[in-house]
Design a protein around this motif. Sequence first.
Motif, short mmCIF file in Angstrom:
data_model
loop_
_atom_site.label_atom_id
_atom_site.label_comp_id
_atom_site.label_asym_id
_atom_site.label_seq_id
_atom_site.Cartn_x
_atom_site.Cartn_y
_atom_site.Cartn_z
N TYR A 1 6.71 5.10 -11.81
CA TYR A 1 7.31 4.64 -11.13
C TYR A 1 6.74 4.68 -9.69
CZ TYR A 1 10.86 2.59 -7.70
OH TYR A 1 11.57 2.12 -6.37
N VAL A 2 6.54 5.57 -9.43
CA VAL A 2 5.63 6.22 -8.61
C VAL A 2 4.35 5.25 -8.27
CG1 VAL A 2 4.53 7.82 -7.11
CG2 VAL A 2 6.80 8.46 -7.77
N VAL A 3 3.71 5.57 -9.57
CA VAL A 3 2.46 4.94 -9.79
C VAL A 3 2.46 3.79 -9.62
CG1 VAL A 3 0.34 4.57 -11.07
CG2 VAL A 3 1.26 6.70 -11.02
N GLY A 4 3.46 2.58 -10.41
CA GLY A 4 4.11 1.51 -10.51
C GLY A 4 4.10 0.56 -9.04
N CYS A 5 5.14 1.61 -8.06
CA CYS A 5 5.14 1.31 -6.90
C CYS A 5 3.44 1.21 -5.78
CB CYS A 5 5.95 2.10 -5.92
SG CYS A 5 8.12 1.47 -7.03
N LEU B 1 -5.08 7.95 -15.26
CA LEU B 1 -5.54 8.92 -14.52
C LEU B 1 -3.72 9.50 -14.34
CD1 LEU B 1 -7.11 7.55 -10.69
CD2 LEU B 1 -7.80 10.05 -12.95
N THR B 2 -2.70 8.90 -14.70
CA THR B 2 -1.62 8.35 -15.18
C THR B 2 -1.32 9.18 -15.89
OG1 THR B 2 -0.66 6.92 -13.26
CG2 THR B 2 0.95 7.98 -14.64
N GLY B 3 -2.08 9.27 -17.37
CA GLY B 3 -1.86 10.01 -18.72
C GLY B 3 -2.04 11.27 -18.36
N ASN C 1 1.42 -1.34 -8.21
CA ASN C 1 1.99 -3.13 -8.47
C ASN C 1 2.12 -3.04 -7.17
OD1 ASN C 1 0.04 -2.77 -11.21
ND2 ASN C 1 2.10 -2.14 -12.47
N ARG C 2 2.71 -2.45 -6.09
CA ARG C 2 3.57 -3.70 -5.10
C ARG C 2 2.56 -2.73 -4.21
NH1 ARG C 2 8.61 -5.03 -6.33
NH2 ARG C 2 9.39 -4.48 -4.24
N ALA C 3 2.18 -2.03 -3.49
CA ALA C 3 1.16 -1.19 -2.39
C ALA C 3 -0.47 -2.25 -2.57
CB ALA C 3 1.74 0.19 -2.58
N TYR C 4 -0.32 -1.94 -3.33
CA TYR C 4 -1.78 -2.77 -3.68
C TYR C 4 -2.82 -3.69 -4.68
CZ TYR C 4 -3.53 2.16 -1.36
OH TYR C 4 -3.79 2.74 -0.80
N GLN D 1 8.54 -2.03 -12.14
CA GLN D 1 7.82 -0.86 -13.00
C GLN D 1 8.71 0.08 -13.34
OE1 GLN D 1 5.18 -1.59 -10.98
NE2 GLN D 1 6.08 -3.25 -10.19
N ILE D 2 10.19 0.18 -13.74
CA ILE D 2 10.66 0.77 -14.80
C ILE D 2 11.85 -0.26 -15.57
CG2 ILE D 2 9.95 3.06 -13.85
CD1 ILE D 2 12.88 3.30 -12.60
#
Length: 117
Positions: free
Chosen positions: A70-74, A33-35, A77-80, A97-98
């Motif tokens: 960064y947005v996807v990572g947060c 999705l990110t790509g 990775n961090r929220a979920y 994340q970055i």
Amino acid sequence: MKMQTTGLFFLGAGGYCLLELAWRGRTHWTMALTGGAVLVGLARLRPHVKNEKPLARCLCGAACITTAEYVVGCTVNRAYHMNVWDYSRERGNIKGQICPKYAALWTVLAAPFMLPK
């Protein structure tokens, strides 16, 4: 335009997953999705930086990719707590994340999409 955007999305989704499989040996559905979103974003950014020098164009592309990472990572990775990646051992990382190493790599990888044909 809608069909072109759809094609770019799927090209980015598949291309990023293949890149990750080659680099890390694994990928995650969120990276598809990110790509896809990133490649559509680069296509939309490109006309706005067409008069810039080549390095500036690539840096703009890298900034777009790094921001998405960064947005996807947060989020994933961090929220979920999906633990898709963790750059916390990399120098200069931000929240794991970055990091500068991958931001530099994104500059190179953005070149085919950001430079004139």
